[in-house]
Design a protein around this motif. Sequence first.
Motif, mmCIF file in Angstrom:
data_model
loop_
_atom_site.group_PDB
_atom_site.id
_atom_site.type_symbol
_atom_site.label_atom_id
_atom_site.label_comp_id
_atom_site.label_asym_id
_atom_site.label_seq_id
_atom_site.Cartn_x
_atom_site.Cartn_y
_atom_site.Cartn_z
ATOM 1 N N ALA A 121 11.418 0.837 10.210
ATOM 2 C CA ALA A 121 11.809 1.449 8.932
ATOM 3 C C ALA A 121 13.288 1.833 8.957
ATOM 4 O O ALA A 121 14.019 1.602 7.986
ATOM 5 C CB ALA A 121 10.945 2.662 8.646
ATOM 6 N N LEU A 122 13.718 2.378 10.075
ATOM 7 C CA LEU A 122 15.119 2.795 10.176
ATOM 8 C C LEU A 122 16.047 1.580 10.149
ATOM 9 O O LEU A 122 17.052 1.564 9.417
ATOM 10 C CB LEU A 122 15.322 3.591 11.478
ATOM 11 N N THR A 176 16.102 0.155 6.718
ATOM 12 C CA THR A 176 16.948 0.970 5.830
ATOM 13 C C THR A 176 18.423 0.656 6.075
ATOM 14 O O THR A 176 19.190 0.465 5.122
ATOM 15 C CB THR A 176 16.685 2.475 6.092
ATOM 16 N N LEU A 233 20.594 8.870 16.819
ATOM 17 C CA LEU A 233 20.091 9.098 15.473
ATOM 18 C C LEU A 233 21.120 9.775 14.572
ATOM 19 O O LEU A 233 21.214 9.478 13.379
ATOM 20 C CB LEU A 233 18.811 9.954 15.562
ATOM 21 N N ILE A 286 22.313 8.580 10.972
ATOM 22 C CA ILE A 286 22.208 9.382 9.749
ATOM 23 C C ILE A 286 23.592 9.522 9.097
ATOM 24 O O ILE A 286 23.740 9.409 7.878
ATOM 25 C CB ILE A 286 21.570 10.761 10.053
ATOM 26 N N LEU A 328 24.318 6.395 7.211
ATOM 27 C CA LEU A 328 23.544 6.308 5.962
ATOM 28 C C LEU A 328 24.122 7.223 4.879
ATOM 29 O O LEU A 328 24.264 6.809 3.728
ATOM 30 C CB LEU A 328 22.067 6.654 6.217
ATOM 31 N N ILE A 329 24.497 8.438 5.281
ATOM 32 C CA ILE A 329 25.031 9.389 4.291
ATOM 33 C C ILE A 329 26.343 8.855 3.696
ATOM 34 O O ILE A 329 26.522 8.808 2.477
ATOM 35 C CB ILE A 329 25.245 10.779 4.936
ATOM 36 N N ILE A 343 25.688 5.565 1.606
ATOM 37 C CA ILE A 343 24.999 5.802 0.325
ATOM 38 C C ILE A 343 25.937 6.505 -0.659
ATOM 39 O O ILE A 343 26.026 6.125 -1.835
ATOM 40 C CB ILE A 343 23.694 6.618 0.536
ATOM 41 N N PHE A 344 26.674 7.485 -0.157
ATOM 42 C CA PHE A 344 27.590 8.209 -1.045
ATOM 43 C C PHE A 344 28.668 7.262 -1.598
ATOM 44 O O PHE A 344 28.944 7.242 -2.804
ATOM 45 C CB PHE A 344 28.228 9.384 -0.296
ATOM 46 N N PHE A 371 27.336 4.925 -4.229
ATOM 47 C CA PHE A 371 27.222 5.565 -5.542
ATOM 48 C C PHE A 371 28.584 5.664 -6.231
ATOM 49 O O PHE A 371 28.712 5.415 -7.417
ATOM 50 C CB PHE A 371 26.646 6.977 -5.397
ATOM 51 N N VAL A 372 29.586 6.035 -5.463
ATOM 52 C CA VAL A 372 30.887 6.323 -6.080
ATOM 53 C C VAL A 372 31.696 5.051 -6.351
ATOM 54 O O VAL A 372 32.386 4.947 -7.358
ATOM 55 C CB VAL A 372 31.693 7.310 -5.195
ATOM 56 N N SER A 375 30.533 1.692 -6.363
ATOM 57 C CA SER A 375 29.931 0.462 -6.890
ATOM 58 C C SER A 375 30.336 0.261 -8.342
ATOM 59 O O SER A 375 30.640 1.209 -9.054
ATOM 60 C CB SER A 375 28.413 0.524 -6.774
ATOM 61 N N LYS A 376 30.307 -0.992 -8.738
ATOM 62 C CA LYS A 376 30.705 -1.315 -10.100
ATOM 63 C C LYS A 376 29.509 -1.191 -11.036
ATOM 64 O O LYS A 376 28.370 -1.263 -10.609
ATOM 65 C CB LYS A 376 31.272 -2.732 -10.167
ATOM 66 N N ASP A 377 29.826 -1.036 -12.315
ATOM 67 C CA ASP A 377 28.791 -0.815 -13.302
ATOM 68 C C ASP A 377 27.885 -2.032 -13.470
ATOM 69 O O ASP A 377 26.674 -1.940 -13.402
ATOM 70 C CB ASP A 377 29.458 -0.464 -14.640
ATOM 71 N N TYR A 400 9.733 9.346 9.999
ATOM 72 C CA TYR A 400 10.760 8.683 9.189
ATOM 73 C C TYR A 400 11.201 9.585 8.037
ATOM 74 O O TYR A 400 12.387 9.728 7.761
ATOM 75 C CB TYR A 400 10.201 7.353 8.662
ATOM 76 N N VAL A 421 23.289 13.986 1.222
ATOM 77 C CA VAL A 421 23.926 13.228 0.124
ATOM 78 C C VAL A 421 23.908 14.082 -1.147
ATOM 79 O O VAL A 421 24.899 14.135 -1.882
ATOM 80 C CB VAL A 421 23.221 11.860 -0.111
ATOM 81 N N ILE A 464 27.223 7.082 -11.852
ATOM 82 C CA ILE A 464 27.187 5.941 -10.926
ATOM 83 C C ILE A 464 27.580 4.657 -11.666
ATOM 84 O O ILE A 464 27.063 4.350 -12.730
ATOM 85 C CB ILE A 464 25.786 5.795 -10.280
ATOM 86 N N GLY A 465 28.489 3.940 -11.079
ATOM 87 C CA GLY A 465 28.981 2.703 -11.686
ATOM 88 C C GLY A 465 30.158 2.938 -12.620
ATOM 89 O O GLY A 465 30.773 1.994 -13.115
ATOM 90 N N PHE A 515 32.513 5.781 -12.010
ATOM 91 C CA PHE A 515 33.537 6.632 -11.390
ATOM 92 C C PHE A 515 34.926 5.997 -11.476
ATOM 93 O O PHE A 515 35.917 6.657 -11.733
ATOM 94 C CB PHE A 515 33.197 6.911 -9.925
#
Lengths: 466, 315
Positions: free
Chosen positions: A189-190, A193, A436, A440, A443-444, A447-448, A451-452, A454-456, B14, B26, B165-166, B168
């Motif tokens: 799973a890790l 991910t 670990l 982590i 991943l943080i 993911i952040f 979000f910030v 990525s394009k629309d 997990y 996050v 999102i998308g 910014f």
Amino acid sequence: MLFNSIDFLYFFLVVTTLFFVLPHRTRWMLLLAASCFFYMFFKPEYILILAFTIVVDYYAGILIEQQTTKREKKKYLVISLFTNIGVLAMFKYYNFLNTNITGLFNLFDAENPIPYLSIILPIGLSFHTFQAMSYTIEVYRGNQKAEKHFGIYSLYVMFYPQLVAGPIERPQNILHQFYEKKQFNFDNALLGTNLIIIGLFKKMVIADRLAVYVNEVYKNLDTSNTISAWIAAVFFSLQIYCDFSGYSDIARGTAKFMGYDLMLNFNRPYLSRSVSEFWTRWHISLSSWFKDYLYIPLGGNRVSKPKLYRNLFIVFLVSGLWHGANFTFIIWGGLHAVYVLIGSLLPKIKNEGLPLKLVEQFLVFVFVTIAWVFFRAGSLDEAMQMMKLMFSNDISFNLTQLSAGKGPFNLALSFLAIIFLVLAYFLPIDMKFKNLKANIGFLIIAIFLLFVLSKDAQGEFIYFQF
Amino acid sequence: MHKENSSISNFKRYVVKIVFPVLLLVGIIAAVFTFWFERKIILGNESCGAYKINRIINRTDVTEIPIFGSSRAEASFVPEILGSNYFNYGLEGTQENVMLFFLREECSKRYKQSPMIIVNIDLDGINTKSGDLANYLYNADHEGVKQLMADRYEAHYSIPFIKYIGQFENYFRYYLNNRMQLTKYSDKGAFIDKVVLPKKIMDELIEYRRKNQDVFLHEPELKKEFFKVINAFRERQFVFVIPPYHSCYFTNYKNPEDAKTFVNELKTLPNVKVFDFSSVIYPDSLFINTTHLNYNGAVRFTKEFKDSLNTLKKQ
């Protein structure tokens, strides 16, 4: 359904949850149903083509195994190959061939009587056709037992993570996995991910960002100059890598989450020191397919020099044609054949120092980048216009041209994306972190940033068209 | 049994060791980031569309003279030339439905001390076009804003951070342009290209414009609403302005008589004054494309417009 869509997130969560909730004996049904749904999300009716080739190849596999003589086995193998290549030819190459026939007729002021077909290429056709062919070939060679379970065989062709853009799996690697009882496993799973997040990052933060500049330059070649043409060419090299390897990472990650191992498709190709090495690191599942099922049957390396060169050209030209029915792809393949041929003629340098390594990597990148121009261009004319621009002397420094009319901020974000790509090379190659906390942390941050930055717009994956 | 237990314990591990800490951290980072982002990047930047929408909804300055319109308004009027109390609310990619939102918000405040409203008109008609989604997200819960987003509105636009999102990039681009003024001039809502286009590119644009037809179209319902608002607020003076177009714009312009009819209809209203600069010919060097002025062009136009405005004030 695109991997980089919210639809896929829901789909993945539902399917994966159900996968672990349902008893093992029914899981193949779930995965097959999910794969059908996934495929039909694009264009439902094309599932019929897939069903047709699945039925033919399923029975061909059984019949090949049942035959006692090589000749009889071959007969059924030919039927299978003919069906698969026939479907491919019909949907992918028919109109291309017809256009060229029309060109010939036009030379003699005559009209081509053969009609054009109004068809759209089924998504991922080249991928699942090649995967299906590898099954019957392996059964014919005796390396794989014919699969008796129709549902499991269908799943082999249709397994949703790799259905539309690979990796093109071999039956020996994946079929037996569908019989294994999978448990939810922390490590899987890790790792799953990690692979999904890095894949999404490559696609949405890097590839889609670079695409903005690339698309703009190719759209406005008349107003671009040498600098913007080179930037676009280099950006495309990185874009296609992040686009396709990102897809492969997500595919491997979603499969890994459920405990299935798909093959590694990209192994840091731009660190290659020769073009032949590049092909052992780029789209590995396809290049190894061509090696096993075309190059070696043609004689491989164990033939005279002229035959070796002929084999090289055949493999690369077919590889070009596999990508698309256009002369641009054929030239792209041909250029790689020339590169590999020239590389094989050059004397081997024994110096293993870092400077030489960097020079070699740089040269490989430049040559591969030049070849990508043909791959990216919509037509030969466009490719030639781009090449002319790249090798002309129009180096006026103008911010509008330099930023391809998309503004300096977009250009700055593109370079930032490249910095992220370079940093990504410092991540563990298998995405298995030693501790670990580091995992982590990755991943943080990822993911952040996803979000910030990525394009629309959801950019489609380049390799979907093949 | 043992395997199933192992599966459940693996799942729990997990969730506890990966999913929970990652989502929590996050989430915390996103909350802090959003706080800073909204205050600094959105509300700290006058040329940002979201700032303009927020300003018109919440503004309390009664002396302000607003300028409404599309990107042509945004790129044509230099407020500092007009005076210290002018603000350019022009929004890129929008058309009259958005202008109508601004007009309603402005007029509903019924300011007695600042009767004048400057409205930019484009010669492509009265149409619906809401432009960039990023303009609306900060005030996504406002009813009027929701209407502008129409079917683009999604439930997650109510969730802080997630809603951006998308998008910014759009806010940061405006913010940096505003701060650095590298290629753009920005002040009091104006957002104007400083670049002088290379002749080669300008010629391409002119050629393209000449080959393509432009047409004046209007949506009857929208036009009706437009006139209704102007009529409903008779105490306000509406100054309609058509800033200059490149002369090539009219080479293939299909129905100039329709545009003229519309302008004449406006002129019949007692609280409306129209200034038409569309026939004024500016050199290529004052344009960023065939429909938008660059900074030098905007300065020249604003000065000319100011002279006209002074004449009007004297009357």
